[in-house]
Design a protein around this motif. Structure first.
Motif, mmCIF file in Angstrom:
data_model
loop_
_atom_site.group_PDB
_atom_site.id
_atom_site.type_symbol
_atom_site.label_atom_id
_atom_site.label_comp_id
_atom_site.label_asym_id
_atom_site.label_seq_id
_atom_site.Cartn_x
_atom_site.Cartn_y
_atom_site.Cartn_z
ATOM 1 N N THR A 131 1.145 -3.322 0.638
ATOM 2 C CA THR A 131 2.039 -2.526 1.494
ATOM 3 C C THR A 131 3.387 -3.216 1.663
ATOM 4 O OG1 THR A 131 0.131 -1.625 2.693
ATOM 5 C CG2 THR A 131 2.288 -1.474 3.765
ATOM 6 N N GLN A 179 -9.379 -7.007 3.176
ATOM 7 C CA GLN A 179 -8.241 -6.091 3.190
ATOM 8 C C GLN A 179 -6.895 -6.826 3.120
ATOM 9 O OE1 GLN A 179 -8.552 -3.430 6.547
ATOM 10 N NE2 GLN A 179 -10.554 -2.647 5.910
ATOM 11 N N TYR A 210 -1.921 -12.861 9.040
ATOM 12 C CA TYR A 210 -3.163 -12.111 8.791
ATOM 13 C C TYR A 210 -4.363 -13.052 8.894
ATOM 14 C CZ TYR A 210 -6.290 -8.637 6.842
ATOM 15 O OH TYR A 210 -7.301 -7.725 6.671
ATOM 16 N N ARG A 224 -7.480 -6.801 9.575
ATOM 17 C CA ARG A 224 -7.882 -5.475 9.076
ATOM 18 C C ARG A 224 -6.888 -4.409 9.575
ATOM 19 N NH1 ARG A 224 -12.705 -8.064 10.313
ATOM 20 N NH2 ARG A 224 -12.839 -7.082 12.343
ATOM 21 N N ARG A 225 -7.344 -3.244 10.018
ATOM 22 C CA ARG A 225 -6.500 -2.169 10.544
ATOM 23 C C ARG A 225 -5.348 -1.838 9.583
ATOM 24 N NH1 ARG A 225 -4.976 -3.022 16.695
ATOM 25 N NH2 ARG A 225 -4.669 -0.773 16.471
ATOM 26 N N THR A 226 -5.656 -1.711 8.317
ATOM 27 C CA THR A 226 -4.617 -1.477 7.304
ATOM 28 C C THR A 226 -3.948 -0.112 7.450
ATOM 29 O OG1 THR A 226 -6.356 -0.735 5.787
ATOM 30 C CG2 THR A 226 -5.676 -3.045 5.652
ATOM 31 N N ASP A 227 -4.701 0.891 7.938
ATOM 32 C CA ASP A 227 -4.089 2.209 8.143
ATOM 33 C C ASP A 227 -2.993 2.133 9.200
ATOM 34 O OD1 ASP A 227 -5.744 3.258 6.242
ATOM 35 O OD2 ASP A 227 -7.242 3.985 7.682
ATOM 36 N N PHE A 235 -1.350 -0.521 9.949
ATOM 37 C CA PHE A 235 -0.257 -1.328 9.417
ATOM 38 C C PHE A 235 0.660 -0.493 8.526
ATOM 39 C CE2 PHE A 235 1.437 -4.403 6.265
ATOM 40 C CZ PHE A 235 2.197 -5.165 7.143
ATOM 41 N N LYS A 236 0.097 0.428 7.738
ATOM 42 C CA LYS A 236 0.928 1.306 6.924
ATOM 43 C C LYS A 236 1.817 2.186 7.801
ATOM 44 C CE LYS A 236 -2.272 1.527 3.003
ATOM 45 N NZ LYS A 236 -3.180 2.410 2.209
ATOM 46 N N GLU A 260 -4.594 -5.262 0.494
ATOM 47 C CA GLU A 260 -3.933 -4.016 0.891
ATOM 48 C C GLU A 260 -2.682 -4.297 1.715
ATOM 49 O OE1 GLU A 260 -6.520 -1.011 2.482
ATOM 50 O OE2 GLU A 260 -8.281 -1.920 1.540
ATOM 51 N N VAL A 261 -2.778 -5.259 2.615
ATOM 52 C CA VAL A 261 -1.606 -5.632 3.420
ATOM 53 C C VAL A 261 -0.505 -6.171 2.517
ATOM 54 C CG1 VAL A 261 -0.782 -7.206 5.205
ATOM 55 C CG2 VAL A 261 -2.997 -6.073 5.477
#
Length: 593
Positions: free
Chosen positions: A371, A364, A359, A330-333, A335-336, A367-368
């Motif tokens: 990105t 999510q 991952y 998770r923690r996609t923000d 990661f961006k 999303e990764v």
């Protein structure tokens, strides 16, 4: 009478016949001897190829030079055996002369080596004597162990200067080191921050000021070099106390042998020590004397030698690729934000990086992947690998799988987290401090405090790049963390990799770090000015075992703010009440006027 005459003639005839036969037999034997025993005149091999011998200096002895003739054969060779007669006296004489010449040359070489060794031994003895006399004049007669140590340090002077050192040079250098240090008198300092503080110590404890976050104000000397250093100092001091230093002291000790005190480690009370890094280390030790109000104090000084050049090499990092491995769940923000920094530093500035993202889970995941694809398209970056594991997050397992999945040879690995910010200079530091089969790099990163606390409120927090300032109130050196590391894949595999049985947060990095400490590889542990841990609120899961949960909570407390800032938060109600009183007082004074 006639019969007697006939008998005499017959006897003479028989004797002459027997004599002739004997002469003929002797001639025959002589001829046979000459025919059988004389050396042949053909091209038979020389004597040196028939008789084995140990020497090999002569070109014809024991060599492999090709010979002509049917009977030629080297020593130990497979040629036909020699079938000629025994060697002549001349051949023996030639062989003896050759062997005599070899022995003469060998003896001459040994004599020359002995003379050189005697000269070197004499020179070393003179150097040692000069250093001992210098130390006695400078330190008032230190113990033999200290003199020997100073002599070995002085031996490095010649190497540092690139020439053969002289005793006078050693004496002058050691006296200069002693005179420059603060031993018998102080020196003028510009401010209180220029003071080099002492550490105090006893037989069991060291009391220190510079602690960091992992050391304690009082602790046992854990490091082996520190234990041996203090042990050597105490041993030298006891030797000096129990050994008379002059002839008068020896006579006095002999007269009062029964009454004189023999000092033991139990008489040691305390000592203080400090190191001036360009001069040496000073030790002051205090012992109990012969009465309750009497003490013995010894001052010892270990002078530092000059700098020695160890290596001078060219290091080319042009083709050194770094595989950055990031485990993620998770923690996609975050990661961006990580990929924004990655694009600027790794793609645009460095260009010699591969990214491996491992991952965990399916949530999510899209999303990764999006990105990564956007970064690849916008920055024309193709050197990345995305691996997906449908299992519970485990940092150690993610890094281990990412490292083993690489198939492009012995690559340099950088184990990284998604909340890490690094610069292009750090990538070069990573390349320079890791060496396959020799060194692994464990940088100490600078951990950021809560920006809302640092800058007063969330609205006043600047951009990330402007927050990366190394100051006391902005963060701390994370000297208890071992998760970020640079090491070659071969070393990682040879050491056994991570303990993949550790689940969740923490513990796996310390386990790997200890493996390297127990190996023969050099572990480079140093603070890195280009590696930052960005602050984020830490969540410690209830499912963690007690030891991991405690580690997580300790890390959470240390990450929030500095000691002074936490104190301000703790006393903020008192501060606000004080400010209100001050404001009321000012308003009251204004109304009176």
């Amino acid at each position: 009478m006639l019969r007697a005459v006939m008998l005499r003639r017959g006897l003479l005839l028989w004797v002459s016949r027997v004599g002739g036969l004997l002469v003929l037999l002797c001639c025959s034997l002589s001829l046979l001897y000459v025919m059988r025993c004389s050396p042949p005149y053909s091209n038979d091999p020389p004597l040196s190829h028939i008789l084995p011998h140990a020497g090999s200096n002569h070109p014809n002895l024991g060599g492999t030079r090709p010979e002509t003739g049917a009977g030629a054969a080297g020593v130990g060779g497979a040629g036909p055996a020699h079938s000629g007669g025994p060697p002549s006296a001349h051949s023996y004489q030639v062989l003896l002369q050759e062997r005599e010449e070899q022995h003469r040359l060998h003896i001459s070489s040994l004599k020359k080596q002995i003379a050189q060794l005697k000269e070197a031994l004499q020179e070393r003895s003179q150097q040692l004597k000069g250093v001992q006399e210098s130390l006695k004049r400078a330190n008032g007669g230190p113990a033999e162990g200290q003199e020997g140590g100073a002599a070995s340090q002085g031996g490095g002077v010649g190497e540092a200067q690139g020439a053969k050192s002289q005793p006078a040079d050693l004496q002058e250098f050691l006296k200069a080191q002693l005179s420059k240090a603060e031993v018998t008198s102080g020196i003028r300092l510009p401010s209180e921050y220029a003071v080099v503080p002492f550490e105090s110590f006893t037989l069991q404890r060291v009391y220190q000021l510079e602690m960091g976050l992992t050391r304690h104000p009082e602790e046992k000397p854990v490091r082996k070099d520190k234990r041996e250093e203090l042990g050597e100092v105490l041993e030298t001091a006891l030797h000096s106390l129990n050994t008379p230093s002059s002839e008068q002291d020896r006579r006095s000790a002999a007269e009062n042998a029964q009454a004189s005190k023999v000092y033991t480690p139990s008489d040691f009370i305390e000592g203080i020590t400090r190191t001036e890094k360009d001069k040496g280390t000073l030790y002051e030790l205090t012992f109990r004397g012969e009465s309750s109000n009497e003490f013995r104090r010894l001052v010892l000084f270990r002078p530092f030698g000059p700098l020695l050049k160890v290596t001078n090499e060219r290091v080319d990092t042009t083709n050194v690729l770094i595989n950055i491995i990031v485990p993620l769940s998770r923690r996609t923000d975050k990661f961006k934000q990580f990929m924004h920094n990655f694009r600027e530093v790794c793609v645009r500035q460095d260009g010699r990086v591969h990214l491996t993202v491992v991952y965990f889970g399916k949530e999510q995941m899209s999303e990764v992947q999006s990105t990564l694809e956007n970064t690849s398209r916008e920055a024309n970056f193709k050197n990345y690998t995305l691996m997906q594991l449908d299992e519970e997050f485990s940092r150690g397992r993610g890094l281990d799988i990412g490292a083993r999945a690489w198939k492009g040879g012995n690559v340099l690995l950088f184990f990284c987290d998604v909340d890490i910010y690094f610069t292009a200079d750090f990538l070069n530091t990573c390349r320079l401090n890791a060496q396959a089969g020799k060194k692994v790099f464990y940088p100490v990163l600078f951990s950021q405090y809560n920006p809302s606390v640092i800058y007063g409120s969330p609205d006043r927090v600047p951009a990330v790049e402007q927050q990366l300032v190394i100051k006391k109130d902005t963060g701390f050196w994370r000297d208890f963390g071992f998760g970020m590391t640079c090491q070659y894949r071969s070393d990682f595999l040879n050491i056994g990799g991570f303990d993949i049985d550790i689940k969740g947060w923490g513990g796996e990095d310390v386990h790997l770090y200890r493996k390297y400490l127990h190996s023969n590889l050099l572990v480079v542990r140093a603070p890195s000015r280009g590696l930052f841990h960005l602050w984020h609120e830490k969540q410690c899961a209830d499912e963690l075992p007690p030891d991991q949960y405690r580690m997580c909570m300790q890390s959470k407390a240390m990450n929030e703010a500095s000691h002074g800032q936490l104190g301000m938060l703790f006393f903020r109600h008192e501060i606000e009440a004080h400010l209100r009183k001050q404001k009321l007082q000012q308003n009251s004074n204004a109304k009176k006027t």
